[in-house]
Design a protein around this motif. Structure first.
Motif, PDB file in Angstrom:
ATOM      1  N   PRO B  56       0.816  -1.216   0.000  1.00  9.30           N
ATOM      2  CA  PRO B  56       0.000   0.000   0.000  1.00  9.30           C
ATOM      3  C   PRO B  56       0.853   1.270   0.000  1.00  9.30           C
ATOM      4  N   LEU B 175       3.319   5.520   6.143  1.00 15.79           N
ATOM      5  CA  LEU B 175       1.972   5.120   5.724  1.00 15.79           C
ATOM      6  C   LEU B 175       0.998   6.281   5.891  1.00 15.79           C
ATOM      7  N   GLY B 176       1.196   7.072   6.931  1.00 18.15           N
ATOM      8  CA  GLY B 176       0.341   8.231   7.128  1.00 18.15           C
ATOM      9  C   GLY B 176       0.496   9.237   5.992  1.00 18.15           C
ATOM     10  N   THR B 177       1.691   9.321   5.444  1.00 19.18           N
ATOM     11  CA  THR B 177       1.885  10.197   4.288  1.00 19.18           C
ATOM     12  C   THR B 177       1.245   9.603   3.046  1.00 19.18           C
ATOM     13  N   LEU B 179      -0.674   6.715   2.459  1.00 16.95           N
ATOM     14  CA  LEU B 179      -2.023   6.136   2.402  1.00 16.95           C
ATOM     15  C   LEU B 179      -3.115   7.159   2.685  1.00 16.95           C
ATOM     16  N   VAL B 180      -2.775   8.205   3.412  1.00 15.45           N
ATOM     17  CA  VAL B 180      -3.809   9.180   3.744  1.00 15.45           C
ATOM     18  C   VAL B 180      -4.047  10.142   2.578  1.00 15.45           C
ATOM     19  N   GLU B 181      -3.068  10.268   1.687  1.00  9.14           N
ATOM     20  CA  GLU B 181      -3.233  11.208   0.563  1.00  9.14           C
ATOM     21  C   GLU B 181      -4.447  10.887  -0.309  1.00  9.14           C
ATOM     22  N   PRO B 182      -4.619   9.638  -0.772  1.00  8.48           N
ATOM     23  CA  PRO B 182      -5.826   9.357  -1.577  1.00  8.48           C
ATOM     24  C   PRO B 182      -7.106   9.581  -0.776  1.00  8.48           C
ATOM     25  N   LEU B 183      -7.041   9.330   0.530  1.00  5.50           N
ATOM     26  CA  LEU B 183      -8.204   9.564   1.383  1.00  5.50           C
ATOM     27  C   LEU B 183      -8.592  11.043   1.382  1.00  5.50           C
ATOM     28  N   LEU B 184      -7.602  11.907   1.545  1.00  6.33           N
ATOM     29  CA  LEU B 184      -7.880  13.342   1.574  1.00  6.33           C
ATOM     30  C   LEU B 184      -8.451  13.824   0.243  1.00  6.33           C
ATOM     31  N   LEU B 185      -7.870  13.319  -0.860  1.00  8.34           N
ATOM     32  CA  LEU B 185      -8.336  13.785  -2.168  1.00  8.34           C
ATOM     33  C   LEU B 185      -9.775  13.339  -2.424  1.00  8.34           C
ATOM     34  N   ALA B 186     -10.089  12.104  -2.034  1.00  6.70           N
ATOM     35  CA  ALA B 186     -11.469  11.622  -2.205  1.00  6.70           C
ATOM     36  C   ALA B 186     -12.419  12.463  -1.355  1.00  6.70           C
ATOM     37  N   LEU B 187     -12.009  12.751  -0.121  1.00  7.75           N
ATOM     38  CA  LEU B 187     -12.866  13.560   0.747  1.00  7.75           C
ATOM     39  C   LEU B 187     -13.059  14.957   0.177  1.00  7.75           C
ATOM     40  N   ARG B 188     -12.017  15.517  -0.415  1.00  9.44           N
ATOM     41  CA  ARG B 188     -12.155  16.875  -0.986  1.00  9.44           C
ATOM     42  C   ARG B 188     -13.182  16.879  -2.112  1.00  9.44           C
ATOM     43  N   ARG B 189     -13.116  15.886  -2.992  1.00 10.63           N
ATOM     44  CA  ARG B 189     -14.077  15.851  -4.104  1.00 10.63           C
ATOM     45  C   ARG B 189     -15.509  15.676  -3.596  1.00 10.63           C
TER      46      ARG B 189
END
Lengths: 217, 217
Positions: B56, B175-177, B179-189
């Motif tokens: 991941p 992992l926080g760097t 794996l969290v990036e796609p999470l943030l981008l999805a949340l922004r959209r």
């Protein structure tokens, strides 16, 4: 204007314009003879949009065509545009992905999601799945914090959507989605380093200003 | 324990363990005979970390090895780890990229950046360049808003870095760097769609709850 002048105005090679015409990314000019067409300002604007979508926007030709089709038949509400734009820039959801955790979060936060866009919720589900696969537990409350932060940010962004033309709105929405994402991620990493230097001691850090040998590059 | 038991404990095939040993991603066990080695809990933990980084985490073998080398000789401050981790996950800066705008922003905001990480600033410079290339002007004040939001978020994230073991800290940071990036981008959209439905009318939207036919998938 003729195609050669259109090329100069929009700063796009004639061969590229012909390619866009063949691919239906640009509307035909008005035929003035069997071999000659006239173009106008709408062609210049469209060319600039297509270039931005395909280039920095990173969209495929198919996704660009889909988006332009939405432009050609403007949706009643600008809101539709955002759903279509997000759908165009999201990769499709893989089969077998469990979407329920994403739906549950939308329900918990009361977020209203465009019915034309399933793939943003799939992107959220995929991100949650990847965290789970890695055995990485987000700290208590982190997910709600992320949601709150993104919600505040999105509200400011959506307030800024220009409403004077559909073309301007699409440009803002698509480029604002695609081009701002790398910006946000870079800022997050840098902000983490700044926070880290404050928590764990700053001896090993340099100030933010440009080291001369780098600035000169 | 012998390699077969290590494979069971860490849920990693024996062939993969042998590959990691050859690639120096896993430290050797203690030889108890010319053909047999004993492994312990440190091997189990390391295997789990390597799997997460390569899987991941999306790191290359070279980047993973570099990060593990930093672990083997733990830096004095945990802060070094973040700089090294960011350096490992960022693509290197392309030649000829103008880094000055990024340095200037760091200076303006007073952010302290790790001297081992040039590439996060390059990522920022690249993102600014892409906006510029597309002729996309961020709305007035947007950049400062993004910086403020990311700073608040990063401070909460860095407060959560576990300090009980270097291994746990690296895991959290990398992992926080990544794996969290796609999470943030999805949340922004998704947050944008929610904000858009509020600004531009909600007729075309569905509530966040799972449409039955999708939830059943």
């Amino acid at each position: 204007m003729r195609i050669s002048q259109l090329a100069r105005e929009a700063d796009v090679p004639v061969a590229t314009i012909k390619f866009y015409l063949r691919e239906k990314l640009l509307h035909d000019g008005e035929l003035t003879s069997p071999t000659q067409a006239q173009y106008d300002e709408t062609h210049v604007q469209r060319l600039k949009l297509v270039r931005a979508l395909l280039g920095p926007g990173g969209l495929s030709i198919a996704a660009t065509r889909e988006l332009l089709a939405a432009l050609a038949a403007p949706p009643e509400a600008l809101h539709d545009l955002l759903g279509i734009a997000h759908q165009a820039v999201n990769p499709p959801a893989p089969d077998g992905l469990d979407l329920v955790p994403a739906y549950q979060l939308m329900g918990r936060w009361g977020w209203r999601i465009h019915e034309k866009d399933r793939d943003s919720q799939a992107a959220l589900a995929r991100a949650l799945q990847a965290l789970d696969d890695a055995g990485f537990d987000l700290p208590e409350g982190a997910l709600d914090l992320y949601a709150r932060v993104m919600k505040d940010m999105a509200e400011a962004e959506v307030r800024g959507v220009p409403t004077d033309s559909v073309e301007a709105a699409v440009r803002y929405v698509v480029l604002g989605t695609v081009l701002v994402e790398p910006l946000l991620l870079a800022l997050r990493r840098l902000a983490q380093q700044d926070a880290s230097s404050r928590r764990f001691g700053a001896d090993a850090t340099s100030a933010g200003a440009a080291p001369p040998e780098r600035a000169a590059k």
